[in-house]
Design an enzyme around this catalytic site. Sequence first.
Site, PDB file in Angstrom:
ATOM      1  N   ASN A 196       0.792  -1.357   0.074  1.00  0.00           N
ATOM      2  CA  ASN A 196       0.019   0.033  -0.109  1.00  0.00           C
ATOM      3  C   ASN A 196       0.947   0.991   0.152  1.00  0.00           C
ATOM      4  O   ASN A 196       2.076   1.139   0.318  1.00  0.00           O
ATOM      5  CB  ASN A 196      -0.911   0.138   1.366  1.00  0.00           C
ATOM      6  CG  ASN A 196      -2.111   0.852   1.146  1.00  0.00           C
ATOM      7  OD1 ASN A 196      -2.079   2.284   1.476  1.00  0.00           O
ATOM      8  ND2 ASN A 196      -3.315   0.390   0.410  1.00  0.00           N
ATOM      9  N   HIS A 237     -11.210  10.063   1.363  1.00  0.00           N
ATOM     10  CA  HIS A 237     -10.459   8.972   1.009  1.00  0.00           C
ATOM     11  C   HIS A 237      -9.256   8.629   1.725  1.00  0.00           C
ATOM     12  O   HIS A 237      -8.529   9.693   2.061  1.00  0.00           O
ATOM     13  CB  HIS A 237     -10.291   8.541  -0.531  1.00  0.00           C
ATOM     14  CG  HIS A 237     -11.490   8.135  -1.224  1.00  0.00           C
ATOM     15  ND1 HIS A 237     -11.573   7.189  -2.153  1.00  0.00           N
ATOM     16  CD2 HIS A 237     -12.811   8.432  -1.109  1.00  0.00           C
ATOM     17  CE1 HIS A 237     -12.833   7.056  -2.613  1.00  0.00           C
ATOM     18  NE2 HIS A 237     -13.598   7.805  -2.100  1.00  0.00           N
ATOM     19  N   GLU A 248     -10.918   0.229  -6.445  1.00  0.00           N
ATOM     20  CA  GLU A 248      -9.696   0.482  -7.475  1.00  0.00           C
ATOM     21  C   GLU A 248      -8.687  -0.547  -7.096  1.00  0.00           C
ATOM     22  O   GLU A 248      -7.910  -1.019  -8.216  1.00  0.00           O
ATOM     23  CB  GLU A 248      -9.181   1.796  -6.672  1.00  0.00           C
ATOM     24  CG  GLU A 248      -8.679   1.646  -5.215  1.00  0.00           C
ATOM     25  CD  GLU A 248      -8.032   3.059  -4.748  1.00  0.00           C
ATOM     26  OE1 GLU A 248      -8.173   3.912  -5.435  1.00  0.00           O
ATOM     27  OE2 GLU A 248      -7.884   2.904  -3.450  1.00  0.00           O
ATOM     28  N   HIS A 301     -12.166  17.861  -6.359  1.00  0.00           N
ATOM     29  CA  HIS A 301     -11.539  16.470  -5.807  1.00  0.00           C
ATOM     30  C   HIS A 301     -10.086  17.397  -5.158  1.00  0.00           C
ATOM     31  O   HIS A 301      -9.557  18.151  -5.777  1.00  0.00           O
ATOM     32  CB  HIS A 301     -10.596  15.661  -6.903  1.00  0.00           C
ATOM     33  CG  HIS A 301      -9.940  14.609  -6.393  1.00  0.00           C
ATOM     34  ND1 HIS A 301      -8.618  14.368  -6.977  1.00  0.00           N
ATOM     35  CD2 HIS A 301     -10.074  13.727  -5.552  1.00  0.00           C
ATOM     36  CE1 HIS A 301      -8.039  13.509  -6.418  1.00  0.00           C
ATOM     37  NE2 HIS A 301      -9.053  12.941  -5.378  1.00  0.00           N
ATOM     38  N   HIS A 302      -9.864  16.971  -3.795  1.00  0.00           N
ATOM     39  CA  HIS A 302      -8.784  17.559  -3.144  1.00  0.00           C
ATOM     40  C   HIS A 302      -7.896  16.439  -2.837  1.00  0.00           C
ATOM     41  O   HIS A 302      -8.170  15.815  -1.741  1.00  0.00           O
ATOM     42  CB  HIS A 302      -9.428  18.255  -1.697  1.00  0.00           C
ATOM     43  CG  HIS A 302      -9.952  19.546  -2.126  1.00  0.00           C
ATOM     44  ND1 HIS A 302     -10.807  20.182  -1.245  1.00  0.00           N
ATOM     45  CD2 HIS A 302      -9.815  20.330  -3.231  1.00  0.00           C
ATOM     46  CE1 HIS A 302     -11.115  21.398  -1.988  1.00  0.00           C
ATOM     47  NE2 HIS A 302     -10.866  21.547  -2.978  1.00  0.00           N
ATOM     48  N   GLU A 303      -6.983  16.073  -3.410  1.00  0.00           N
ATOM     49  CA  GLU A 303      -5.715  15.256  -2.975  1.00  0.00           C
ATOM     50  C   GLU A 303      -4.810  15.885  -2.233  1.00  0.00           C
ATOM     51  O   GLU A 303      -4.148  16.950  -2.743  1.00  0.00           O
ATOM     52  CB  GLU A 303      -5.206  14.243  -4.230  1.00  0.00           C
ATOM     53  CG  GLU A 303      -3.882  13.440  -3.682  1.00  0.00           C
ATOM     54  CD  GLU A 303      -4.477  12.562  -2.593  1.00  0.00           C
ATOM     55  OE1 GLU A 303      -3.861  12.505  -1.617  1.00  0.00           O
ATOM     56  OE2 GLU A 303      -5.381  11.678  -2.953  1.00  0.00           O
TER      57      GLU A 303
END
Length: 703
Positions: free
Chosen positions: A193, A483, A508, A413-415
């Site tokens: 991961n 997430h 995913e 979207h906020h990564e």
Amino acid sequence: MKKIAVILVVVLNLFNGYAQKLKSPNGAFEMDFSLSKSGEPTYALYLKGKEVIKPSKLGFYIKDDKKSLVNDFELINEARGAHNEMWNPVWGEESAIKNHYNELAVTLKQKETNRKLIVRFRLFDEGLGFRYEFPEQKELIYFIIKEERTEFAMTGDHTALWIPGDYDTQEYDYTESKLSEIRSLFKSALTSNASQTQFSETGVQTSLMMKSADGLYINLHEAALINYSLMNLDLDDKNMVFKSHLTPDARGDKGHMQAPFTSPWRTIIASYDARDILASRMTLNLNDPCKLEDTSWIKPVKYVGVWWEMITGKSSWAYTDDVPSVQLGITDYAKTKPNGKHGATTKHVKELIDFAALHGFDGVLVEGWNQGWEDWFGHEKDYVFDFVSPYPDFNVVEIENYAKSKGVKMIMHHETSGSTRNYERHLDKAFRFMNDHGYDAAKTGYVGNILPLGEHHYSQSIINHYQFVIEKAADYKIMINAHEAVRPTGIYRTYPNMIGNESARGTEFQAFGGSKANHTTILPFTRLIGGPMDYTPGVFEMDIAKLNPDNNSHVNATIANQLALYVTMYSPLQMAADLPENYNRFLDAFQFIKDVPVDWSTTKYLEAEPGYYLTIARKDKNSNNWFVGNTNGYNKRSATISLDFLEKGKKYEATIYADAKDADYKTNPQAYVISNQKVTNKTKLKMTSAAGGGYAISIVEVK
């Protein structure tokens, strides 16, 4: 006067020498609390007279303190109460929830230090919740937790569905084994991961699902995780006792506390019927009521997006391959060459908006729209995104106006790339940007190691970061879908703008080599106990190589299984994850995704066995229509289900989306049949599910 003193001493000795008992409202559960001879607090739990949890210790080890809060206690007070109410969630699996429990709060005083600790127990008809409360007191104000000493002593070598205990990820496939086998299987249960930190070869995560030899289902979890570290469980496999193991911070501390404060609830749900585990709302009920005065802006969402094509490698988040690194404000994207694979282009997003409008979807999620993706991952950069600067080929205003003209909402979207402090420094500006351009929901991401360096995804300060984002978003009337954040613990009751989480192995991973075919028969008993998951179902093309020749992964499910997930994997936020062209190939099956609601008035659990099968029926919140979903594990299975949940005297039309006779998740995943029949509440349907398959049924009232 002497006589009175003697009587008081006798009463106090009796008070401390016997167990304080608490029964559930229906009398099925009983909890005992007692102090040992050395003043150690313990509890035990019984169901219909049989032990569920053997006597288990409670307390805290305190850092740099010679006298931890684990013994030398006396009981100085007990308070009892009962609570019975119905409350209405903003969204959920039903429109009304019953909150019914009996309560016991015991106040303990440590003899040597005079410190006070309250342990509050709430016993529901489905199980037990308990927490620690530290009242305001001069003897204990600031302190650091070395470890919480909470135990769950098992009555035997139960069968468990578990994932490795980890400070940074929950994205594992589940392993089914005896408790005694966890140690030997631990390494084989690990998969790679973006960020992971295990702490013990007998460490597991909650929500932990178990089954005893005599058929008792037991679930261990926590509720209302606020200003505290996430709890893993470490198994003493010689004595079959789970011990709490809190996530440490960068210094190894488990929590910096200031009294007064309360811990999260520790929860035990148990039943001889697996369906009762799913039906429990105990986790939600242990959270505070909604704190938002106005919730009219919080709306369940069904959406499409530029996501699956990126996950599979068909397209990219990055705009260019020209630059070796990016520094925002310095890198001039106008002087770079587009890579031709960028997914978030104005033209392509308009196509998705058209698709959403044509098929009645609420929103479109766009990832990779903002500058910085060229070197966002793996470098532990602090200033990686600013959340307001689009790439040259993404016209924010043009897309905003186009979406508005089509009646479609855009989802931001906020990564963060794990840089929590960078996100916080930009948060107000980012949310104002969303308000200015018509975005009312954001998907946040925390891929990679957490910054500040040394912190973990589930340590106290990072838990506080996630909560800060939720509350700040509410100020701007923005919904959050987080997430890679901490798993949910029912907080969405208090802050219903927390409309979704990932926090588990989602779809995913089907593009990263695949997930186990029974994975979605387990998640409702584990991850979903704390709240809904943005699982991103609806994949129709199982051969990933057809999207990206360099990716030979396979989605381990049938199309009928993917349809069923919209019912079995509850979420008010549901994505149709696949590409429009794949839905256009199977428009008859796609109809179910178009029809299925995302908000419900009633839920019925028809049959369930964790890891093997699951069948759920739900009634639409805005009509008399019902929807049924079944997901199946590795073995082909037939069963008869009754539609007795339908209203008497009414007629319905059922559309059944089922696996074909030769369907199989590996060899024939796209084989399905669709049939129609008239049904009533007296109808019984014999259904067959393929390996890794299932079925979905829409039941529409005939007027």
